[in-house]
Scaffold this motif. Structure first.
Motif, PDB file in Angstrom:
ATOM      1  N   ASN A 172      63.557  31.133 -98.706  1.00  0.00           N
ATOM      2  CA  ASN A 172      63.220  29.994 -99.480  1.00  0.00           C
ATOM      3  C   ASN A 172      63.499  28.787 -98.981  1.00  0.00           C
ATOM      4  O   ASN A 172      64.012  28.643 -98.005  1.00  0.00           O
ATOM      5  N   ILE A 176      61.802  23.306-102.292  1.00  0.00           N
ATOM      6  CA  ILE A 176      60.730  23.724-102.922  1.00  0.00           C
ATOM      7  C   ILE A 176      61.383  24.207-104.289  1.00  0.00           C
ATOM      8  O   ILE A 176      60.696  23.677-105.310  1.00  0.00           O
ATOM      9  N   VAL A 240      52.808  30.916 -99.400  1.00  0.00           N
ATOM     10  CA  VAL A 240      52.959  29.585 -98.828  1.00  0.00           C
ATOM     11  C   VAL A 240      51.862  28.633 -98.899  1.00  0.00           C
ATOM     12  O   VAL A 240      51.636  27.678 -99.613  1.00  0.00           O
ATOM     13  N   GLU A 241      50.737  29.073 -98.519  1.00  0.00           N
ATOM     14  CA  GLU A 241      49.538  28.409 -98.399  1.00  0.00           C
ATOM     15  C   GLU A 241      48.913  28.345 -99.785  1.00  0.00           C
ATOM     16  O   GLU A 241      48.502  27.108-100.156  1.00  0.00           O
ATOM     17  N   LEU A 243      50.756  27.937-102.460  1.00  0.00           N
ATOM     18  CA  LEU A 243      51.573  27.212-103.416  1.00  0.00           C
ATOM     19  C   LEU A 243      51.276  25.691-102.723  1.00  0.00           C
ATOM     20  O   LEU A 243      51.334  24.750-103.529  1.00  0.00           O
ATOM     21  N   LEU A 244      50.643  25.468-101.375  1.00  0.00           N
ATOM     22  CA  LEU A 244      50.658  24.139-100.860  1.00  0.00           C
ATOM     23  C   LEU A 244      49.286  23.537-101.752  1.00  0.00           C
ATOM     24  O   LEU A 244      49.156  22.551-101.964  1.00  0.00           O
ATOM     25  N   SER A 250      52.048  20.977-105.816  1.00  0.00           N
ATOM     26  CA  SER A 250      51.720  19.929-104.700  1.00  0.00           C
ATOM     27  C   SER A 250      51.788  18.344-105.067  1.00  0.00           C
ATOM     28  O   SER A 250      51.833  17.552-104.347  1.00  0.00           O
ATOM     29  N   ALA A 255      58.824  19.241-102.449  1.00  0.00           N
ATOM     30  CA  ALA A 255      58.093  20.863-102.510  1.00  0.00           C
ATOM     31  C   ALA A 255      57.347  20.909-101.144  1.00  0.00           C
ATOM     32  O   ALA A 255      57.151  21.760-100.380  1.00  0.00           O
ATOM     33  N   LEU A 259      57.604  23.353 -98.345  1.00  0.00           N
ATOM     34  CA  LEU A 259      56.245  24.263 -97.908  1.00  0.00           C
ATOM     35  C   LEU A 259      55.658  24.090 -96.461  1.00  0.00           C
ATOM     36  O   LEU A 259      55.479  25.176 -95.917  1.00  0.00           O
ATOM     37  N   ASN A 263      55.736  27.101 -93.784  1.00  0.00           N
ATOM     38  CA  ASN A 263      54.519  27.410 -92.965  1.00  0.00           C
ATOM     39  C   ASN A 263      54.535  27.404 -91.454  1.00  0.00           C
ATOM     40  O   ASN A 263      54.283  28.340 -90.750  1.00  0.00           O
TER      41      ASN A 263
END
Lengths: 468, 468
Positions: A172, A176, A240-241, A243-244, A250, A255, A259, A263
């Motif tokens: 983690n 974030i 990850v993608e 949450l982006l 976002s 964060a 992230l 990535n």
């Protein structure tokens, strides 16, 4: 009686002493003198230690004399100011202090040493108050995520080569977490304490954690629920993608930074061939304050990891993360040295290895001794000493009993207990024949070996690892 | 301010406070109350530490909090009585304490750890205030001189294999020294202090030592001269036999015991093939109080030892002896566990090895890295990461620079500085051809190696010790 308590008592008494002198109409200079003392004591007392500037110096010591005239060489706490001492809590803070003191801006090193925690010991699980840690850290200003990826690669290499079962590395990022707390509406002042509530999710249910957040830490239930929606998620790079793109998350610059780095990290971990061992887990928080970026924790699994399938962790065996601010805390000018590292709990892993060996009913040898030099009759000590010297000089790990005339049975029993695989037995007949009787403790087979061939024969028979 | 000093000041002030109250005609119970306090403080003050019973417990600690909520796990000196702490002075006393606390009567072990001395550091000679010792000890009730001989064998093995020049191990026995002092007429009370004067004979002349004995330590000149006749002798087993016949010395039962054991020791050392490395030296005394029997000290020689020829020692690198009383000092019931052991000064030996390498103009490598994974052009980080993972997985010690696009020159310079012997260079052309350019940093030769052969080629080229 602790030093500060003693000082406080001194100040109180000196105060009463001064008042007493005044009542006694003591001379002005005597009173002045004692007032000066009082002020000096108060100055010594200073503010609370908590707020005192941390002074960097090697601890001073005192010892109950057992060294005759050399005792003068012993550090004496009394003579030398007697500042408060501390035992290492981990190897990370001392490492950061070392970098700051020596103005190092670029180093990679490992360190195996004892640390001390006032925790509740659990011997069977390898939890002690005094225990070893093995740390690896990379310090320096580098391009993002390359050293971080190496740390995760090292954890995977270690745990794979130890053969202590399947494992998973939770990953983690503190940014974030902080960004998530912000967009969920956690007040800044509560970030750290909510963080440590989240960290408990690997041991207790979300309901209990939410209860702690709301009841104990005064968080609004709806805020806790928003956190819950996030921290119960875990997965791979796809999370990850996802949450982006998360509309709420976002919005947090922090964060997004975290992230974005995760990535990149997953990209490198794929190149390192370990992406399948890594789980992006939003509930991983890590207790310590000093982390500033990526954090990770390796847990052993009781069942092999299947995608999507829930597996029960049997506890953390390695952990670490990025701490870019710690060295600056020790540097007079606050110069920062970015660091990333990992800690391995040595006893924790030992206890797991031992349990495994017990389960396999493998005997753990506590000695590397390959052969015991024994005698069949009395009056052969000189011959045993001559033979063991030959073996030692040839690089053989050999022992003998420190008795002039030991019984053969006792010598054989010693091998059984110590797990020594071979016995080289000298007897009068063997001496005449120029041979040594070489006995295998396990099979009890005995063969006569020509003395000049003994070293090679022992090497041939013991060319196997320690744990067999 | 140190705890004891604070307590003494407390007692003084409380005394004045009580006197003050009496002068002020304070109430009887108030005075009584303060007198009780005074007595309590005096009780706390107790006798001098030197005489206080040594209490066995793990040291307690305090830390300037850097661990967030985990800080509660830190040992706190203030909370927990704040007794005086100490840093290890050597590994022998802690070993004896460990045996007593765990009721061990029979153990053989080695231990490498830091110890602390308030000595004058001399970095070039490897003398520090915080330094490593490597100790080896054999504890248990055994037949005479067998473990003692093994300790001396180990010292000789170590120093021979280190290849740091010729050496000599001086041997003596505390009982011979005490017996000698007795027959020379030294008062019992002066044994230890005269002992430490004798111990200086390896650094200063007999005249200076005699002067210290007579002027500083009040020994009669004729007594000093008698000591001088003995302590200036050294030799082999023949000297032992000669002194066994010595009309004066043979009157001391102690001395005879010591000489008898040395005779036996030399017999065993001959069987171990190291008698030629041992010198019975009556001037060897060793500072520490706890030795009870044989004592020894290994010194490096500047010129090879020739029989009879005087050689100049360049200082002690290993030392030890028999201490049969130390464990009993820690055991509540005073149960004795005979021990014999040795200590090696690690930094001392390192500094000598380093000097030797400097003299030979050999570069000391501070890393074991076999190969640096480098790139000839930009945009090859992914390829570097893929290759280094291949090498790591094959057990190769490899590094890369933590930069996205490092210059080739910088990568080569890094190898020069770190003493990395090989560079594996990836370039676009090499990738097309399925090869890696392997460069020798020393010779600057470059050859294209087929990628599948790279691991074997690196292993072949780096199958040599670290210091080459």
């Amino acid at each position: 009686m602790a030093e500060r308590a003693a000082l406080e008592e001194l100040v109180r008494l000196q105060g009463e002493h001064v008042r007493g002198l005044k009542q006694q109409k003591a001379s002005a200079e005597q009173i002045e003198e004692e007032v000066a003392k009082l002020l000096k004591l108060k100055a010594q007392l200073g503010p609370d230690e908590g707020k005192q500037k941390f002074v960097l110096k090697t601890p001073k010591e005192t010892l109950t004399g057992k060294y005759g005239e050399d005792s003068k060489l012993i550090y004496d706490l009394k003579d030398q100011g007697g500042e408060l001492l501390s035992l290492r809590y981990d190897l990370t803070v001392p490492f950061a202090r070392y970098l700051a003191m020596n103005k190092l801006t670029n180093i990679k090193r490992y360190h195996i040493a004892k640390v001390y925690r006032r925790d509740n010991p659990a011997m069977t699980r390898g939890r002690y108050r005094e225990f070893y840690q093995c740390d690896f850290d990379i310090a320096g200003q580098f391009d993002p995520m390359i050293p971080d990826a190496e740390c995760l690669k090292i954890i995977c290499e270690l745990l794979s080569s130890l053969q202590i079962g399947d494992f998973l590395v939770k990953v983690n990022d503190r940014r974030i977490l902080d960004g998530m707390f912000a967009v969920c509406g956690v007040p800044d002042s509560k970030f750290r304490t909510i963080c440590s509530s989240v960290d408990k999710l690997d041991k207790v249910s979300w309901e209990e954690v939410k209860n702690e957040m709301v009841e104990e830490k005064g968080l609004a239930p709806e805020v806790a629920d928003r956190i819950g929606d996030y921290v119960q998620q875990h997965g791979g790079v796809s999370l990850v993608e996802q949450l982006l793109q998360d509309p709420k998350l976002s919005q947090s610059k922090q964060a997004l930074e975290g992230l974005g780095d995760l990535n990149l990290l997953f990209e490198y971990l794929t190149l390192f061939g370990i992406a399948d061992k890594i789980s992006f887990d939003l509930s991983l928080a890590r207790g310590l304050d000093y982390y500033t970026g990526v954090i990770y924790e390796a847990v052993l699994l009781q069942t092999p990891v299947q995608p999507g399938e829930e597996t029960l962790g049997v506890g953390s065996v390695a952990a670490g993360g990025r701490y870019d601010g710690l060295v600056g805390m020790f540097d007079p000018k606050g110069r920062k040295v970015p660091c990333v590292g990992l800690s391995i709990g040595v006893e924790r892993i030992f206890s797991i290895v031992e349990q495994r060996l017990e389960a396999l009913e493998e005997k753990v040898r506590t000695t590397e001794t390959q052969v015991l030099v024994a005698s069949a009759q009395k009056k052969l000590l000189e011959e045993r000493l001559k033979l063991i010297a030959e073996l030692w000089d040839a690089g053989i790990k050999a022992e003998l009993l420190y008795k002039k005339n030991p019984k053969l049975l006792n010598q054989l029993q010693y091998c059984e207990e110590a797990g020594i695989p071979l016995v080289a037995i000298i007897g009068e007949q063997e001496l005449k024949d120029g041979v040594i009787k070489l006995r295998s403790v396990a099979s009890r087979e005995e063969v006569d070996v020509r003395r000049e061939d003994l070293v090679e024969e022992i090497k041939r028979r013991t060319s196997q690892p320690l744990l067999n």
